[in-house]
Each structure stands twice: as structure tokens, then as C-alpha cells.
Design a protein around this motif. Structure first.
Motif, PDB file in Angstrom:
ATOM      1  N   PRO A  41       0.865  -1.240   0.023  1.00  0.00           N
ATOM      2  CA  PRO A  41      -0.061   0.096  -0.161  1.00  0.00           C
ATOM      3  C   PRO A  41       0.985   1.326   0.128  1.00  0.00           C
ATOM      4  O   PRO A  41       1.734   1.419   0.779  1.00  0.00           O
ATOM      5  CB  PRO A  41      -0.847  -0.046   1.457  1.00  0.00           C
ATOM      6  CG  PRO A  41      -1.030  -1.468   1.565  1.00  0.00           C
ATOM      7  CD  PRO A  41       0.380  -2.164   1.147  1.00  0.00           C
ATOM      8  N   GLY A  42       0.597   2.113  -1.054  1.00  0.00           N
ATOM      9  CA  GLY A  42       1.209   3.422  -0.859  1.00  0.00           C
ATOM     10  C   GLY A  42       2.496   3.225  -1.688  1.00  0.00           C
ATOM     11  O   GLY A  42       3.347   4.202  -2.052  1.00  0.00           O
ATOM     12  N   GLY A  43       3.156   2.092  -1.990  1.00  0.00           N
ATOM     13  CA  GLY A  43       4.023   1.727  -2.843  1.00  0.00           C
ATOM     14  C   GLY A  43       4.152   1.782  -4.428  1.00  0.00           C
ATOM     15  O   GLY A  43       3.051   1.547  -4.802  1.00  0.00           O
ATOM     16  N   ARG A  44       5.224   1.509  -5.012  1.00  0.00           N
ATOM     17  CA  ARG A  44       5.058   1.277  -6.316  1.00  0.00           C
ATOM     18  C   ARG A  44       5.039  -0.349  -6.682  1.00  0.00           C
ATOM     19  O   ARG A  44       5.686  -0.943  -6.023  1.00  0.00           O
ATOM     20  CB  ARG A  44       6.070   2.038  -7.257  1.00  0.00           C
ATOM     21  CG  ARG A  44       7.497   1.550  -6.855  1.00  0.00           C
ATOM     22  CD  ARG A  44       8.655   2.098  -8.084  1.00  0.00           C
ATOM     23  NE  ARG A  44       9.975   1.236  -7.913  1.00  0.00           N
ATOM     24  CZ  ARG A  44       9.898   0.494  -8.712  1.00  0.00           C
ATOM     25  NH1 ARG A  44       9.164   0.031  -9.598  1.00  0.00           N
ATOM     26  NH2 ARG A  44      11.162  -0.274  -8.731  1.00  0.00           N
ATOM     27  N   ARG A  45       4.544  -0.568  -8.037  1.00  0.00           N
ATOM     28  CA  ARG A  45       4.798  -2.006  -8.313  1.00  0.00           C
ATOM     29  C   ARG A  45       6.277  -2.396  -8.624  1.00  0.00           C
ATOM     30  O   ARG A  45       6.682  -1.484  -9.488  1.00  0.00           O
ATOM     31  CB  ARG A  45       3.487  -2.212  -9.406  1.00  0.00           C
ATOM     32  CG  ARG A  45       3.763  -3.797  -9.847  1.00  0.00           C
ATOM     33  CD  ARG A  45       2.544  -3.774 -10.936  1.00  0.00           C
ATOM     34  NE  ARG A  45       1.308  -3.926 -10.382  1.00  0.00           N
ATOM     35  CZ  ARG A  45       0.224  -3.800 -11.084  1.00  0.00           C
ATOM     36  NH1 ARG A  45       0.320  -3.655 -12.559  1.00  0.00           N
ATOM     37  NH2 ARG A  45      -1.067  -4.215 -10.621  1.00  0.00           N
ATOM     38  N   GLU A  46       6.655  -3.295  -8.082  1.00  0.00           N
ATOM     39  CA  GLU A  46       8.025  -3.752  -8.287  1.00  0.00           C
ATOM     40  C   GLU A  46       8.310  -5.270  -8.943  1.00  0.00           C
ATOM     41  O   GLU A  46       7.716  -6.146  -8.277  1.00  0.00           O
ATOM     42  CB  GLU A  46       8.799  -3.527  -7.193  1.00  0.00           C
ATOM     43  CG  GLU A  46       8.568  -4.249  -5.949  1.00  0.00           C
ATOM     44  CD  GLU A  46       9.493  -3.968  -4.831  1.00  0.00           C
ATOM     45  OE1 GLU A  46      10.195  -3.076  -4.684  1.00  0.00           O
ATOM     46  OE2 GLU A  46       9.544  -4.938  -3.920  1.00  0.00           O
ATOM     47  N   ALA A  91       2.795  -8.488   0.685  1.00  0.00           N
ATOM     48  CA  ALA A  91       2.427  -7.477  -0.309  1.00  0.00           C
ATOM     49  C   ALA A  91       1.457  -8.154  -1.215  1.00  0.00           C
ATOM     50  O   ALA A  91       1.116  -9.172  -0.899  1.00  0.00           O
ATOM     51  CB  ALA A  91       3.867  -7.320  -1.316  1.00  0.00           C
ATOM     52  N   VAL A  92       0.903  -7.723  -2.108  1.00  0.00           N
ATOM     53  CA  VAL A  92       0.041  -7.804  -3.283  1.00  0.00           C
ATOM     54  C   VAL A  92       0.956  -8.299  -4.518  1.00  0.00           C
ATOM     55  O   VAL A  92       1.702  -7.725  -4.841  1.00  0.00           O
ATOM     56  CB  VAL A  92      -0.993  -6.953  -3.910  1.00  0.00           C
ATOM     57  CG1 VAL A  92      -1.873  -7.625  -4.989  1.00  0.00           C
ATOM     58  CG2 VAL A  92      -2.028  -6.712  -2.623  1.00  0.00           C
TER      59      VAL A  92
END
Length: 133
Positions: A41-46, A91-92
Motif C-alpha cells: 500500500p502506497g508503494g510502487r509495483r516492483e 505485499a500483493v
């Protein structure tokens, strides 16, 4: 339009293992990189790990030695075995197939991924939650 269906997410304790699987609804060209991304949440997809058309696996440094990715069934099924899991693995996780090398695909910026998706160079799954506690 190909859809990618993930399974295997859930909760696991620190140090434990979890296996994710991804099955496309249709054929994925063997030239595509198939891999896994994750996002908090709030982060970029990596990018996490991917397998090129020739079967070569690519991993980001954080998961090397802990995660194993495999591609089988003529390149149309993807698994991610996660071991020695850490809190920061929470994470998702989303399965993806991209018309690029895995090296480029996994390191693409958010803007590049949006562009690739708009151009239908990338197919995404719905995502599955992985929680390490």
C-alpha cells in the motif's frame, strides 16, 4: 484478451514458505517474459522474478536464493516458490506477461508499465495477497 489467474496467496510466518501459481486463460506467446510483481500500500509495483522464453530465470537482488520461479506447460504456467520469507515480503503479488526481456520488464518504471499495458504489451492478473507475520 488474455487473463492471468493467480492462486496460492495467504498468510505465513517469518521463515516459512508459500507457493504462488499463475495460469493464463489463453495462449501466451513464448517470446513473452512471464513474471511476478509485488506492491505494498502506497508503494510502487516492483518486479520480483521472471522467466524468459528460453527458460532463463531473473530475480531481483532481494529475493535471490529465497525465491524460485519456474515456467512450464509449454511456457503457459508460472510458479513462484517462496522460502525463508521475511516481513518485507508482505505485499500483493501479481502475475504478468510482458513483450520484453525479463531484465527490462522487471526493471520497468511505473510509467513504462502503464504505457506497455495501454499498448497491450503486458497482461496482468488480479493479484493475490501474501502476508508474512
Amino acid at each position: 484478451h488474455v487473463q492471468l489467474v493467480e492462486s496460492g496467496g495467504g498468510s505465513v510466518q517469518v521463515g516459512g514458505s508459500l507457493r504462488l501459481s499463475c495460469i493464463p486463460s489463453g495462449h501466451i506467446d513464448s517470446s513473452f517474459c512471464m513474471g511476478w510483481f509485488r506492491q505494498v500500500p502506497g508503494g510502487r509495483r516492483e518486479g520480483v522474478a521472471g522467466v524468459d522464453h528460453d527458460g532463463t530465470p531473473v530475480y531481483v537482488d532481494d529475493v535471490k536464493g529465497r525465491f524460485t520461479i519456474s515456467r512450464h506447460d509449454a511456457g503457459n504456467t508460472l510458479d513462484l516458490q517462496m522460502m525463508s520469507m521475511k516481513l518485507e515480503d508482505t505485499a500483493v503479488y501479481t502475475c504478468a506477461a510482458g513483450r520484453a526481456s525479463c531484465q527490462d520488464f522487471l526493471s520497468a518504471t511505473a510509467t513504462e508499465l502503464q504505457t506497455f499495458t495501454r499498448m497491450q504489451y503486458v497482461f496482468w492478473g488480479q493479484g493475490t495477497q501474501v502476508t508474512v507475520s
